[in-house]
Design an enzyme around this catalytic site. Structure first.
Site, mmCIF file in Angstrom:
data_model
loop_
_atom_site.group_PDB
_atom_site.id
_atom_site.type_symbol
_atom_site.label_atom_id
_atom_site.label_comp_id
_atom_site.label_asym_id
_atom_site.label_seq_id
_atom_site.Cartn_x
_atom_site.Cartn_y
_atom_site.Cartn_z
ATOM 1 C CG HIS A 136 -3.444 -6.455 -0.561
ATOM 2 N ND1 HIS A 136 -2.366 -6.073 0.069
ATOM 3 C CD2 HIS A 136 -3.803 -5.507 -1.787
ATOM 4 C CE1 HIS A 136 -2.228 -4.948 -0.332
ATOM 5 N NE2 HIS A 136 -3.000 -4.634 -1.464
ATOM 6 C CG ASP B 91 0.400 -1.924 -1.256
ATOM 7 O OD1 ASP B 91 0.148 -1.293 -2.354
ATOM 8 O OD2 ASP B 91 -0.673 -2.196 -0.643
#
Ligand code: ZN
Length: 451
Positions: free
Chosen positions: A267, A318
């Site tokens: 991220h 993810d």
């Protein structure tokens, strides 16, 4: 030895025509360009290197779509999503997890991923007790990867705390928790599970879940290979980090962990300009997950500045709420267009095609983060994808237009076949075991939803 021939292929040197490559023992043994096909060659139109998915939590595929309605308050965010995830974990058996992972990995292959980094944090049973075999659940991940044929970088996760300062874990986290000694045993057990071409890394979950001393111990335990960590996904994490150490998460990692090209920060959404530039200069990869980050309302990664500073990126699925590398890359560019109110933001002088730029960046950064070799070159694994040249989004296109068509203009996948180490796993866009994998997955979902 087998031979493949393609009208056009994307090589590290760029687009080539009439490309023939031979494969031996899963590796590319030779590449020739501007040559005719040999008799008996496997023939395709458009060949691309397979993509690495740098960040997956496979089990979360089973809860995809279950967190898309408003809860008790109108303040749904990452933290309320996490509560749904914790409740989902109350029910999951090892068999369930294996079946869900196989479904996710088959879908990854069908959409053009040939390798997955599994950020694997489920270690204990539903009561929070350790299994007799510390790698009971990791073994299900490895088995799912082997059964579907996708390449694996297994990233066992160290998770010990609920927040900065070593706070005790909460009830929802009981299936993740291992101490440093327990983690060392897990790492040894994982190492013995892997097969040819698979890689082992470590994944300290986040600065919330790991103390500085524990982080040092983990790094000492694994002197080579990838290190992945979630960092700066949420503003709350940044505030908590500042309150604990006076530093933001990426700033702290840059100072305390000496980031280098072994690291992948997942991220890295919330960074100052100084952090962005320093992370780019460190050689670490930013593991971006545009679909999940948008789904969770995380924020927008500073991609323009990071890439201009020479930063390296990979993409990851993810939460696996939707699996498709073309949509990840499209989402990444579109987030920047909305932010900067401009078009073709992530193109560069050398790559005016946005899709080509992002595809090449993520092939290189993804491979680095996985500990594997990038692209179609002699000595590298024969991991490749062929596109359907008759797809409406690709028809009549050439060179970079093919990538732009795939990534920006295709309503459904343009993937025709997918090959891993020279072995065909996908035909006409479907995994070879799609029917069986899907049937088993549906059984598991039925059981979970009935409880
Ligand atoms: Zn994650």
């Amino acid at each position: 030895m087998s031979a493949f021939w393609s009208t056009t292929a994307l090589l590290p040197s760029g687009w080539a025509k009439n490309v023939r490559f031979k494969v031996a023992d899963g590796l590319i043994a030779s590449i020739e360009t501007d040559v005719p096909a040999g008799s008996g060659d496997e023939i395709h139109q458009i060949t691309l290197p397979g993509m690495a998915n740098v960040h997956s939590h496979a089990f979360q595929r089973g809860m995809a779509g279950l967190a898309e309605h408003r809860g008790g308050n109108s303040n749904d965010n990452f933290w309320s999503w996490r509560e749904v995830m914790y409740r989902f974990l109350d029910r999951l058996t090892p068999d369930d997890m294996g079946a869900i992972a196989a479904m996710a990995y088959a879908e990854m292959l069908e959409t053009g991923y040939t390798h997955v980094g599994e950020f694997h944090y489920l270690h204990n049973d539903a009561a929070g007790r350790a299994y007799d075999d510390p790698a009971e659940l990791a073994a299900r991940i490895v088995a799912a990867a082997q059964a579907t044929g996708i390449g694996l970088t297994l990233l066992p996760v160290f998770y010990a705390h609920s927040n900065f300062g070593g706070e005790a874990p909460n009830h929802g986290q009981r299936r993740f928790i291992k101490g440093v000694d327990g983690f060392a045993h897990l790492l040894d057990a994982c190492r013995s599970l892997l097969s040819n071409g698979d890689q082992l890394g470590i994944a300290p979950h986040s600065l919330r879940a790991v103390t500085p001393d524990e982080l040092s111990a983990l790094i000492a335990m694994h002197p080579q290979g990838p290190i992945h960590i979630h960092a700066a996904e949420q503003q709350k994490e940044v505030h908590d980090s500042l309150a604990f150490s006076g530093k933001r998460p990426v700033e702290w990692l840059l100072d305390a962990a000496a980031l280098d090209d072994r690291w992948c920060l997942i991220h890295a959404t919330h960074m100052t300009d100084a952090e962005t530039d320093a992370l780019a200069a460190s050689g670490a990869v930013a593991g971006l997950c545009p679909i999940t980050e948008a789904n969770l309302g995380d924020g927008i990664f500073p991609a323009l500045r990071f890439l201009e500073a020479g930063g390296r990126i990979g993409i990851g699925t993810d939460s696996n709420v939707l699996i498709d590398p073309a949509q990840e890359l499209r989402g990444l560019e579109y987030s920047q267009r909305l932010l900067h109110q401009a078009r073709n933001v992530l193109a560069s002088d050398t790559h005016p095609s946005v899709a080509r730029r992002l595809f090449e960046e993520t092939i290189a950064g993804g491979a680095q983060a996985m500990g594997i070799a990038p692209g179609l070159a002699v000595g590298h694994a024969a991991d490749f994808v062929t596109l359907n040249s008759g797809h409406p989004a690709l028809y009549g296109r050439h060179g970079d237009q093919l990538l732009d068509g795939w990534i920006f203009a295709a309503r459904n996948s343009c993937i025709d076949t997918v090959w891993k180490r020279g072995r065909q796993l996908v035909s006409r866009g479907l995994h070879k075991d799609s029917a069986a994998v899907t049937a088993r997955y549906l059984e598991v979902v039925e059981g979970i939803m009935a409880e």
